[in-house]
Scaffold this motif. Structure first.
Motif, PDB file in Angstrom:
ATOM      1  N   ARG A   1      16.730   9.448 -24.128  1.00 32.25           N
ATOM      2  CA  ARG A   1      16.927  10.437 -25.192  1.00 32.25           C
ATOM      3  C   ARG A   1      18.345  11.029 -25.068  1.00 32.25           C
ATOM      4  NH1 ARG A   1      12.297  12.133 -27.917  1.00 32.25           N
ATOM      5  NH2 ARG A   1      13.367  14.072 -28.432  1.00 32.25           N
TER       6      ARG A   1
ATOM      7  N   ARG B   1      10.975  22.392 -27.192  1.00 33.67           N
ATOM      8  CA  ARG B   1      11.473  22.257 -28.559  1.00 33.67           C
ATOM      9  C   ARG B   1      12.130  23.576 -28.941  1.00 33.67           C
ATOM     10  NH1 ARG B   1       6.959  20.124 -31.768  1.00 33.67           N
ATOM     11  NH2 ARG B   1       6.168  22.251 -31.718  1.00 33.67           N
TER      12      ARG B   1
ATOM     13  N   SER C   1      19.331  16.899 -30.759  1.00 36.53           N
ATOM     14  CA  SER C   1      18.023  16.575 -31.322  1.00 36.53           C
ATOM     15  C   SER C   1      17.151  17.808 -31.538  1.00 36.53           C
ATOM     16  CB  SER C   1      17.285  15.629 -30.363  1.00 36.53           C
ATOM     17  OG  SER C   1      17.037  16.304 -29.118  1.00 36.53           O
TER      18      SER C   1
ATOM     19  N   TYR D   1      15.790  19.257 -28.819  1.00 41.12           N
ATOM     20  CA  TYR D   1      14.951  19.284 -27.621  1.00 41.12           C
ATOM     21  C   TYR D   1      15.844  19.522 -26.402  1.00 41.12           C
ATOM     22  CZ  TYR D   1      11.197  17.367 -30.480  1.00 41.12           C
ATOM     23  OH  TYR D   1      10.253  17.184 -31.451  1.00 41.12           O
ATOM     24  N   ARG D   2      15.308  20.290 -25.455  1.00 35.30           N
ATOM     25  CA  ARG D   2      16.091  20.615 -24.257  1.00 35.30           C
ATOM     26  C   ARG D   2      15.227  20.447 -23.011  1.00 35.30           C
ATOM     27  NH1 ARG D   2      16.657  25.104 -21.213  1.00 35.30           N
ATOM     28  NH2 ARG D   2      15.567  26.457 -22.697  1.00 35.30           N
ATOM     29  N   TRP D   3      15.781  19.763 -22.016  1.00 37.91           N
ATOM     30  CA  TRP D   3      15.097  19.527 -20.753  1.00 37.91           C
ATOM     31  C   TRP D   3      15.581  20.515 -19.700  1.00 37.91           C
ATOM     32  CZ3 TRP D   3      11.356  15.694 -20.265  1.00 37.91           C
ATOM     33  CH2 TRP D   3      11.230  14.827 -21.357  1.00 37.91           C
TER      34      TRP D   3
ATOM     35  N   ASP E   1      19.237  14.677 -26.480  1.00 34.88           N
ATOM     36  CA  ASP E   1      18.588  15.890 -25.983  1.00 34.88           C
ATOM     37  C   ASP E   1      19.554  16.653 -25.079  1.00 34.88           C
ATOM     38  OD1 ASP E   1      16.360  14.948 -27.267  1.00 34.88           O
ATOM     39  OD2 ASP E   1      15.158  14.654 -25.462  1.00 34.88           O
ATOM     40  N   GLU E   2      19.428  17.979 -25.076  1.00 37.34           N
ATOM     41  CA  GLU E   2      20.220  18.815 -24.176  1.00 37.34           C
ATOM     42  C   GLU E   2      19.570  18.839 -22.797  1.00 37.34           C
ATOM     43  OE1 GLU E   2      21.858  23.429 -23.745  1.00 37.34           O
ATOM     44  OE2 GLU E   2      20.904  22.750 -25.607  1.00 37.34           O
TER      45      GLU E   2
ATOM     46  N   VAL F   1      10.307  19.796 -20.868  1.00 40.48           N
ATOM     47  CA  VAL F   1      11.059  19.740 -22.120  1.00 40.48           C
ATOM     48  C   VAL F   1      10.522  20.776 -23.102  1.00 40.48           C
ATOM     49  CG1 VAL F   1       9.592  17.893 -23.092  1.00 40.48           C
ATOM     50  CG2 VAL F   1      11.930  18.219 -23.939  1.00 40.48           C
TER      51      VAL F   1
END
Length: 264
Positions: free
Chosen positions: A64, A113, A83, A85-87, A67-68, A111
């Motif tokens: 991904r 949202r 996107s 989404y952040r992990w 994603d951040e 993760v």
């Protein structure tokens, strides 16, 4: 019963990423730690912390790339075309345990949202314990015994008259004194206390019903991101620091006994 969570792409990715970090940690007997202090004496970082985060980031970015990523050891990775989404990554939760060869340490990945702030998936892999915990939003919380492949769904404990609480203490002396005073007031509700040195695993113990409660002041998001979701999906009441300034707690905790600030 397990099919939805076994096929959820975010849960699967969180598990793979946490496993990649844990694989690095499993090499502790064959490499130097290169131990350094961060914020204070005892707040250690090692080459394993950094290498585990690098391994986790590689897994996430390969799958991904938009994603951040936010983690404990490296600056946030913000993509050009985000996107949404952040992990949140803790490559080695329980570094002091790791260095001292105490088994309670893990890699933790979750993760979120960003549009609604909902945590969607989380995984925690503890290589010395040989266990993996994971959860997906609305999909329950689970524990896997890595050697036997035994998988069980987790359920938090009911309140009782013999409850145990887990907590942790900061590296700053003023904060430790504050935390100890709060714990003294909390203990009227519990018969004993545990302090294992990993916020992520404390939350997993609440999730599996081994203890009834966990409360700690001053934790960072990466400390609790995955564990809080796992405890929540196991049926525990979970309150994150943005809901209760400074405090992360789960299970049977009286919030009226948690003062809002350590006074600093």
């Amino acid at each position: 019963m397990t099919e939805p969570i076994n096929h959820d792409p975010l849960v699967l990715l969180a598990r793979r990423a946490a496993a990649a970090g844990a694989e690095v940690l499993a090499r502790r007997e064959v490499a130097e730690f290169n131990l350094q202090d961060k914020s204070a004496a005892g707040d250690w970082v090692t080459d394993f912390d950094r290498a585990a985060e690098e391994a986790i980031r590689r897994v996430l970015l390969t799958t991904r790339p938009n994603d951040e990523l936010t983690g404990e050891e490296y600056p946030s990775a913000r993509p050009t075309h985000p996107s949404g989404y952040r992990w949140s990554i803790d490559p080695l939760d329980g570094t002091v345990n790791f260095v001292r060869n105490i088994a309670y340490y893990c890699s933790s990945v979750a993760v979120r949202r960003e549009s609604d702030g909902k945590w969607l998936a989380g995984a925690i892999h503890a290589p010395a314990l040989g266990v993996e915990y994971f959860a997906g939003h609305g999909l329950g919380a689970w524990k896997l015994d890595v050697k036997s492949s035994k998988l069980e769904r987790l359920h938090a404990a009911e309140a009782s008259d013999a409850m145990v609480i887990a907590t942790g203490f900061g590296y700053d002396a003023t904060r430790r004194q504050f935390q100890a005073e709060v714990l003294k007031n909390l203990m009227v509700d519990y018969v004993n206390v545990r302090r294992i040195g990993s916020a992520a695993l404390d939350l997993c113990l609440v999730a599996e019903g081994a203890i009834e409660a966990y409360a700690e002041y001053g934790t960072q998001e990466y400390d609790w991101a995955a564990g809080a979701l796992i405890a929540e999906e196991a049926g525990a009441k979970v309150v994150r620091p943005e809901q209760s300034p400074g405090w992360q707690y789960a299970g049977h905790v009286d919030p009226s006994k948690l003062p809002a600030s350590d006074g600093r």
